[in-house]
Every structure is written in structure tokens, then in C-alpha cells.
Scaffold this active site. Structure first.
Site, short mmCIF file in Angstrom:
data_model
loop_
_atom_site.label_atom_id
_atom_site.label_comp_id
_atom_site.label_asym_id
_atom_site.label_seq_id
_atom_site.Cartn_x
_atom_site.Cartn_y
_atom_site.Cartn_z
N HIS A 1 0.82 -0.97 -0.33
CA HIS A 1 0.10 -0.30 0.03
C HIS A 1 0.79 1.01 0.13
CE1 HIS A 1 0.36 -1.04 4.23
NE2 HIS A 1 1.44 0.36 4.07
C1 T46 Z 1 2.99 0.34 6.64
C2 T46 Z 1 3.49 -0.62 7.04
C3 T46 Z 1 5.45 -0.61 7.33
C4 T46 Z 1 -4.57 -0.63 13.63
O1 T46 Z 1 -5.44 -0.56 14.21
N1 T46 Z 1 -3.60 0.93 14.44
C5 T46 Z 1 -2.39 0.92 13.03
O2 T46 Z 1 -1.75 1.95 13.83
C6 T46 Z 1 -1.70 0.10 12.15
C7 T46 Z 1 -0.12 0.52 12.08
C8 T46 Z 1 -2.76 -0.54 11.89
N2 T46 Z 1 -3.88 -1.08 12.11
C9 T46 Z 1 -4.82 -2.74 12.46
C10 T46 Z 1 -4.64 -2.64 11.16
C11 T46 Z 1 -5.02 -3.99 10.28
O3 T46 Z 1 -6.10 -4.37 10.66
O4 T46 Z 1 -3.82 -3.17 12.16
C12 T46 Z 1 -4.07 -4.14 11.16
C13 T46 Z 1 -2.46 -4.69 9.85
O5 T46 Z 1 -2.24 -3.81 9.48
P1 T46 Z 1 -1.59 -3.34 7.73
O6 T46 Z 1 -2.30 -4.79 7.12
O7 T46 Z 1 -1.83 -2.04 7.35
O8 T46 Z 1 -0.26 -3.42 8.56
P2 T46 Z 1 1.19 -3.78 7.64
O9 T46 Z 1 2.34 -4.72 8.50
O10 T46 Z 1 0.75 -4.17 5.71
O11 T46 Z 1 1.27 -2.60 7.15
C14 T46 Z 1 1.99 -1.47 8.19
C15 T46 Z 1 1.58 -0.35 8.30
O12 T46 Z 1 -0.32 -0.43 7.99
C16 T46 Z 1 1.46 0.86 7.69
O13 T46 Z 1 1.22 2.26 7.24
O14 T46 Z 1 3.82 1.55 6.31
O15 T46 Z 1 3.52 -0.92 8.16
#
Ligand code: T46
Length: 156
Positions: A73
Site C-alpha cells: 500500500h
Molecule cells: C506501513 C507498514 C510499514 C491499526 O489498528 N493501527 C495501526 O496503527 C496500524 C499500522 C494498523 N492497524 C491495524 C489495521 C489492520 O487491521 O492492524 C492491522 C494490520 O495492518 P496492516 O495490514 O496495514 O499492516 P502492514 O504490516 O501491511 O502495514 C503496516 C502499516 O499499516 C503501514 O502504514 O507503512 O506497516
């Protein structure tokens, strides 16, 4: 006192306009000063002192599975500093048509990602703890999770 040092090397900034507003995107390696002695090492990160932005949120990624990537993303405005405080991970970034890979494997090095940058995290080591400092609270509305939409905005 400056503790976060920009590592030598090229840093390309992409500038674009979104709804009349100038927006920049960049990816940069930062070196973090280590306070070390014969007991070990310590790194301190402080708002308004040695960080390139004021931190509103910290999260960390751990317990990752072998061969399972994350990310895929972009954010429109967010600034983030990624630090592999343990283990290693490869971060793939793209902005302005430029694709780079960054190996994060040291607690004294950070990857600063600002603005509209596509990011993917690959090859987490089993012991990886990826700590992320962000300049904004979590807003799902700031995410672009569709690569086609990202490419359209990146080309604008
Ligand atoms: C990024 C990379 C490096 C939250 O509730 N609060 C938060 O602050 C974050 C970051 C995530 N979440 C929840 C949203 C999803 O249900 O945690 C779950 C996993 O998030 P996501 O699929 O977006 O995680 P990654 O590892 O794909 O990405 C993350 C960050 O979202 C993103 O901003 O730059 O790490």
C-alpha cells in the site's frame, strides 16, 4: 545535538500536486547515534531533537511468518521511520517510477518514508521486530491499497 544523520547517497524527492496541494514523496536512510559502553548500547529518539518529525504513533510488527510479505500500500501524506530493532526485513519502495529495495538489519539505521510511496515488506527473519514511528494517528482513509490507483496518483 544531531543524532539522526542522513546517510550519504542519493535521495530523490518526487513532487506532485493533489487537489491543488503540493505534495512530496521521498525515501531516505538515516543513521541513529548509539550511546554505547561496556554494558551494551542505547538509542534515544526525541521529538524536536533528533527525529525528522513529531511522533504521534508507534507500532511494531513481530511474529511474522516465513515467506509472508506485508504492506502493499501507499499513504498520501504520512511520514514514517522504520527501524528493524531486531532481525531483518527487506523493504521495497516505489515513487516517481523509481523502485528500490532496502535491507533493514540494524537497530541503528532507519528508513524514512514520506508521502506517496508504495511499500512492501519481504523476507522477514523469524526474529524480526520492525518498529515504526509515525507522524499521524492511524487513519485507514490515508491508505491507498490498490496499486493501479497508486500508479495513477504517482503519475499525476
Ligand atoms: C506501513 C507498514 C510499514 C491499526 O489498528 N493501527 C495501526 O496503527 C496500524 C499500522 C494498523 N492497524 C491495524 C489495521 C489492520 O487491521 O492492524 C492491522 C494490520 O495492518 P496492516 O495490514 O496495514 O499492516 P502492514 O504490516 O501491511 O502495514 C503496516 C502499516 O499499516 C503501514 O502504514 O507503512 O506497516
Amino acid at each position: 545535538m544531531v543524532l539522526a544523520v542522513r546517510l550519504a547517497g542519493e535521495m530523490e524527492k518526487t513532487t506532485r500536486f493533489h487537489q491543488g496541494e503540493e505534495m512530496t514523496a521521498s525515501v531516505e536512510n538515516l543513521s541513529l547515534q548509539v550511546h554505547g559502553d561496556d554494558r551494551g548500547s542505547l538509542i534515544a529518539l526525541e521529538n524536536g531533537h533528533n527525529l525528522p518529525f513529531d511522533v504521534k504513533r508507534v507500532y511494531y510488527i513481530f511474529g511474522t511468518k516465513a515467506g509472508v510479505p506485508r504492506g502493499f500500500h501507499a499513504h498520501r501524506k504520512l511520514k514514517q521511520l522504520l527501524i528493524a530493532v531486531s532481525g531483518s526485513v527487506t523493504v521495497k519502495t516505489e515513487h516517481g517510477g523509481k523502485i528500490e529495495t532496502h535491507l533493514l538489519n540494524r537497530p541503528d539505521e532507519g528508513l524514512l518514508i514520506e508521502g506517496l510511496v508504495w511499500r512492501e515488506m519481504h523476507d522477514f527473519s523469524p526474529d524480526c521486530v520492525l518498529t515504526v514511528l509515525a507522524d499521524e494517528y492511524y487513519h485507514e482513509s490515508d491508505y491507498i491499497r490498490d496499486y493501479t490507483v497508486f500508479k495513477q496518483e504517482d503519475a499525476t
